[in-house]
Motif scaffolding. Structure first.
Motif, PDB file in Angstrom:
ATOM      1  N   VAL A 124       0.844  -1.221  -0.069  1.00  8.50           N
ATOM      2  CA  VAL A 124      -0.082   0.023  -0.070  1.00  8.50           C
ATOM      3  C   VAL A 124       1.084   1.252   0.041  1.00  8.50           C
ATOM      4  O   VAL A 124       0.810   2.204  -0.806  1.00  8.50           O
ATOM      5  CB  VAL A 124      -1.027  -0.076   1.321  1.00  8.50           C
ATOM      6  CG1 VAL A 124      -1.600   1.362   1.295  1.00  8.50           C
ATOM      7  CG2 VAL A 124      -1.970  -1.051   0.918  1.00  8.50           C
ATOM      8  N   GLU A 125       1.923   1.227   0.878  1.00  5.06           N
ATOM      9  CA  GLU A 125       2.873   2.494   1.061  1.00  5.06           C
ATOM     10  C   GLU A 125       3.389   2.987  -0.371  1.00  5.06           C
ATOM     11  O   GLU A 125       4.053   3.842  -0.678  1.00  5.06           O
ATOM     12  CB  GLU A 125       4.135   2.168   1.918  1.00  5.06           C
ATOM     13  CG  GLU A 125       3.266   1.927   3.157  1.00  5.06           C
ATOM     14  CD  GLU A 125       2.790   0.575   3.536  1.00  5.06           C
ATOM     15  OE1 GLU A 125       3.193  -0.447   2.995  1.00  5.06           O
ATOM     16  OE2 GLU A 125       2.072   0.307   4.583  1.00  5.06           O
ATOM     17  N   GLU A 126       3.690   2.071  -1.289  1.00  4.60           N
ATOM     18  CA  GLU A 126       4.191   2.109  -2.717  1.00  4.60           C
ATOM     19  C   GLU A 126       3.238   3.030  -3.696  1.00  4.60           C
ATOM     20  O   GLU A 126       3.629   3.449  -4.430  1.00  4.60           O
ATOM     21  CB  GLU A 126       4.699   0.784  -3.498  1.00  4.60           C
ATOM     22  CG  GLU A 126       5.759   0.282  -2.780  1.00  4.60           C
ATOM     23  CD  GLU A 126       6.095  -1.187  -3.323  1.00  4.60           C
ATOM     24  OE1 GLU A 126       7.162  -1.160  -3.921  1.00  4.60           O
ATOM     25  OE2 GLU A 126       5.301  -2.138  -3.342  1.00  4.60           O
ATOM     26  N   LEU A 127       1.947   2.813  -3.392  1.00  6.98           N
ATOM     27  CA  LEU A 127       1.040   3.802  -4.177  1.00  6.98           C
ATOM     28  C   LEU A 127       0.885   5.070  -3.901  1.00  6.98           C
ATOM     29  O   LEU A 127       1.130   5.546  -2.730  1.00  6.98           O
ATOM     30  CB  LEU A 127      -0.571   3.074  -4.035  1.00  6.98           C
ATOM     31  CG  LEU A 127      -0.652   1.670  -4.440  1.00  6.98           C
ATOM     32  CD1 LEU A 127      -1.923   1.216  -4.195  1.00  6.98           C
ATOM     33  CD2 LEU A 127      -0.339   1.518  -5.951  1.00  6.98           C
ATOM     34  N   PRO A 128       0.600   6.057  -4.945  1.00  9.16           N
ATOM     35  CA  PRO A 128       0.545   7.202  -4.793  1.00  9.16           C
ATOM     36  C   PRO A 128      -0.543   7.667  -3.499  1.00  9.16           C
ATOM     37  O   PRO A 128      -1.688   6.928  -3.683  1.00  9.16           O
ATOM     38  CB  PRO A 128       0.088   7.991  -5.884  1.00  9.16           C
ATOM     39  CG  PRO A 128       0.740   7.027  -7.089  1.00  9.16           C
ATOM     40  CD  PRO A 128       0.485   5.645  -6.227  1.00  9.16           C
ATOM     41  N   GLU A 129      -0.345   8.495  -2.545  1.00 12.14           N
ATOM     42  CA  GLU A 129      -1.379   8.567  -1.460  1.00 12.14           C
ATOM     43  C   GLU A 129      -2.644   9.030  -1.767  1.00 12.14           C
ATOM     44  O   GLU A 129      -3.595   8.721  -1.222  1.00 12.14           O
ATOM     45  CB  GLU A 129      -0.580   9.737  -0.512  1.00 12.14           C
ATOM     46  CG  GLU A 129      -1.498   9.662   0.733  1.00 12.14           C
ATOM     47  CD  GLU A 129      -0.546  10.530   1.974  1.00 12.14           C
ATOM     48  OE1 GLU A 129      -1.345  10.993   2.736  1.00 12.14           O
ATOM     49  OE2 GLU A 129       0.587  10.598   2.097  1.00 12.14           O
ATOM     50  N   ASP A 130      -2.665   9.832  -3.024  1.00 13.91           N
ATOM     51  CA  ASP A 130      -3.988  10.294  -3.377  1.00 13.91           C
ATOM     52  C   ASP A 130      -5.028   9.165  -3.859  1.00 13.91           C
ATOM     53  O   ASP A 130      -6.057   9.495  -4.223  1.00 13.91           O
ATOM     54  CB  ASP A 130      -3.901  11.369  -4.195  1.00 13.91           C
ATOM     55  CG  ASP A 130      -3.070  11.267  -5.817  1.00 13.91           C
ATOM     56  OD1 ASP A 130      -2.167  10.255  -5.664  1.00 13.91           O
ATOM     57  OD2 ASP A 130      -3.290  11.951  -6.459  1.00 13.91           O
ATOM     58  N   ILE A 131      -4.411   8.034  -4.170  1.00 12.21           N
ATOM     59  CA  ILE A 131      -5.240   6.978  -4.840  1.00 12.21           C
ATOM     60  C   ILE A 131      -5.640   5.772  -3.731  1.00 12.21           C
ATOM     61  O   ILE A 131      -6.196   4.817  -3.896  1.00 12.21           O
ATOM     62  CB  ILE A 131      -4.868   6.282  -6.189  1.00 12.21           C
ATOM     63  CG1 ILE A 131      -3.570   5.630  -5.730  1.00 12.21           C
ATOM     64  CG2 ILE A 131      -4.742   7.373  -7.109  1.00 12.21           C
ATOM     65  CD1 ILE A 131      -3.052   4.602  -7.070  1.00 12.21           C
ATOM     66  N   ARG A 132      -5.082   5.884  -2.586  1.00 12.17           N
ATOM     67  CA  ARG A 132      -5.077   4.860  -1.495  1.00 12.17           C
ATOM     68  C   ARG A 132      -6.455   4.891  -1.064  1.00 12.17           C
ATOM     69  O   ARG A 132      -6.949   3.674  -0.472  1.00 12.17           O
ATOM     70  CB  ARG A 132      -4.143   5.243  -0.466  1.00 12.17           C
ATOM     71  CG  ARG A 132      -2.749   5.052  -0.741  1.00 12.17           C
ATOM     72  CD  ARG A 132      -1.796   5.256   0.449  1.00 12.17           C
ATOM     73  NE  ARG A 132      -0.381   5.318  -0.074  1.00 12.17           N
ATOM     74  CZ  ARG A 132       0.445   5.659   0.978  1.00 12.17           C
ATOM     75  NH1 ARG A 132       0.350   6.015   1.974  1.00 12.17           N
ATOM     76  NH2 ARG A 132       1.883   5.729   0.272  1.00 12.17           N
ATOM     77  N   SER A 133      -7.174   5.874  -1.119  1.00 16.94           N
ATOM     78  CA  SER A 133      -8.614   5.748  -0.897  1.00 16.94           C
ATOM     79  C   SER A 133      -9.656   4.617  -1.551  1.00 16.94           C
ATOM     80  O   SER A 133     -10.703   4.558  -1.336  1.00 16.94           O
ATOM     81  CB  SER A 133      -9.293   7.372  -0.865  1.00 16.94           C
ATOM     82  OG  SER A 133      -9.301   7.592  -2.193  1.00 16.94           O
ATOM     83  N   TYR A 134      -9.038   4.300  -2.529  1.00 16.41           N
ATOM     84  CA  TYR A 134      -9.752   3.478  -3.627  1.00 16.41           C
ATOM     85  C   TYR A 134      -9.465   2.037  -3.014  1.00 16.41           C
ATOM     86  O   TYR A 134     -10.198   1.059  -3.689  1.00 16.41           O
ATOM     87  CB  TYR A 134      -9.253   3.484  -5.122  1.00 16.41           C
ATOM     88  CG  TYR A 134      -9.521   4.931  -5.575  1.00 16.41           C
ATOM     89  CD1 TYR A 134     -11.044   5.289  -5.977  1.00 16.41           C
ATOM     90  CD2 TYR A 134      -8.392   6.006  -5.631  1.00 16.41           C
ATOM     91  CE1 TYR A 134     -11.223   6.462  -6.608  1.00 16.41           C
ATOM     92  CE2 TYR A 134      -8.941   6.948  -6.174  1.00 16.41           C
ATOM     93  CZ  TYR A 134     -10.070   7.452  -6.582  1.00 16.41           C
ATOM     94  OH  TYR A 134     -10.422   8.604  -7.256  1.00 16.41           O
ATOM     95  N   ILE A 135      -8.634   1.549  -2.058  1.00 18.28           N
ATOM     96  CA  ILE A 135      -8.474   0.326  -1.702  1.00 18.28           C
ATOM     97  C   ILE A 135      -9.243  -0.210  -1.046  1.00 18.28           C
ATOM     98  O   ILE A 135     -10.146   0.417  -0.402  1.00 18.28           O
ATOM     99  CB  ILE A 135      -7.082   0.320  -0.737  1.00 18.28           C
ATOM    100  CG1 ILE A 135      -5.992   0.856  -1.517  1.00 18.28           C
ATOM    101  CG2 ILE A 135      -6.700  -1.103  -0.369  1.00 18.28           C
ATOM    102  CD1 ILE A 135      -4.634   1.061  -0.974  1.00 18.28           C
ATOM    103  N   ILE A 136      -9.793  -1.711  -1.332  1.00 19.57           N
ATOM    104  CA  ILE A 136     -10.872  -2.184  -0.497  1.00 19.57           C
ATOM    105  C   ILE A 136     -10.482  -3.094   0.350  1.00 19.57           C
ATOM    106  O   ILE A 136      -9.264  -3.776  -0.013  1.00 19.57           O
ATOM    107  CB  ILE A 136     -12.145  -2.962  -1.366  1.00 19.57           C
ATOM    108  CG1 ILE A 136     -11.460  -3.698  -2.626  1.00 19.57           C
ATOM    109  CG2 ILE A 136     -12.544  -1.616  -1.968  1.00 19.57           C
ATOM    110  CD1 ILE A 136     -12.431  -4.386  -3.189  1.00 19.57           C
TER     111      ILE A 136
END
Length: 136
Positions: A124-136
């Motif tokens: 999760v930490e590797e993804l840009p912070e602004d798209i982490r809200s899409y994680i289910i």
């Protein structure tokens, strides 16, 4: 709506995606599409879902991937669910470009488009912070 199933290799992302595809086939009032790299899911996915093998289209990078996905959606307005397995295998391991793809697709789907779910092999930490809200 965009959803991301994130985890390292072997964490059960594809199994979860297969369950979601098969459930969508039973419950959706429209068409269900699954995009994968290689034909590994042929016998796991309900035959009513449209299974697309990405290698046949020589996708290179996330800009081409965006064009590919939006072309599928433009060609069939009845698609209600789209699932993509092996996202980084198809588009490459460019986290920022993937983030841009997610944001553009989110804008597109907010106007009544299909729900799109990606499996993403990373932490999760590797993804840009602004798209982490899409994680289910």
């Amino acid at each position: 709506m965009i959803k991301l199933i994130v985890g390292h290799k072997g964490s059960g992302k594809t199994k979860k995606l297969v369950d979601m595809v098969n459930s969508a086939v039973k419950n959706s009032n429209g068409n269900v599409v699954c995009v994968e790299k290689g034909m590994k899911l042929t016998y796991d996915i309900d035959h009513q879902a449209r299974l697309i093998e990405s290698d046949a289209y020589s996708i290179s990078g996330f800009d081409a991937f965006y064009g590919f996905l939006t072309g599928i959606l433009a060609g069939n307005y009845d698609i209600t669910e789209m699932f993509i397995d092996g996202t980084f295998k198809i588009g490459g391991r460019d986290y920022e470009a993937f983030g841009n793809l997610v944001k553009k697709l989110d804008t597109l789907t907010q106007n009544g488009g299909a729900n799109i779910t990606f499996t993403v092999s990373c932490e999760v930490e590797e993804l840009p912070e602004d798209i982490r809200s899409y994680i289910i």
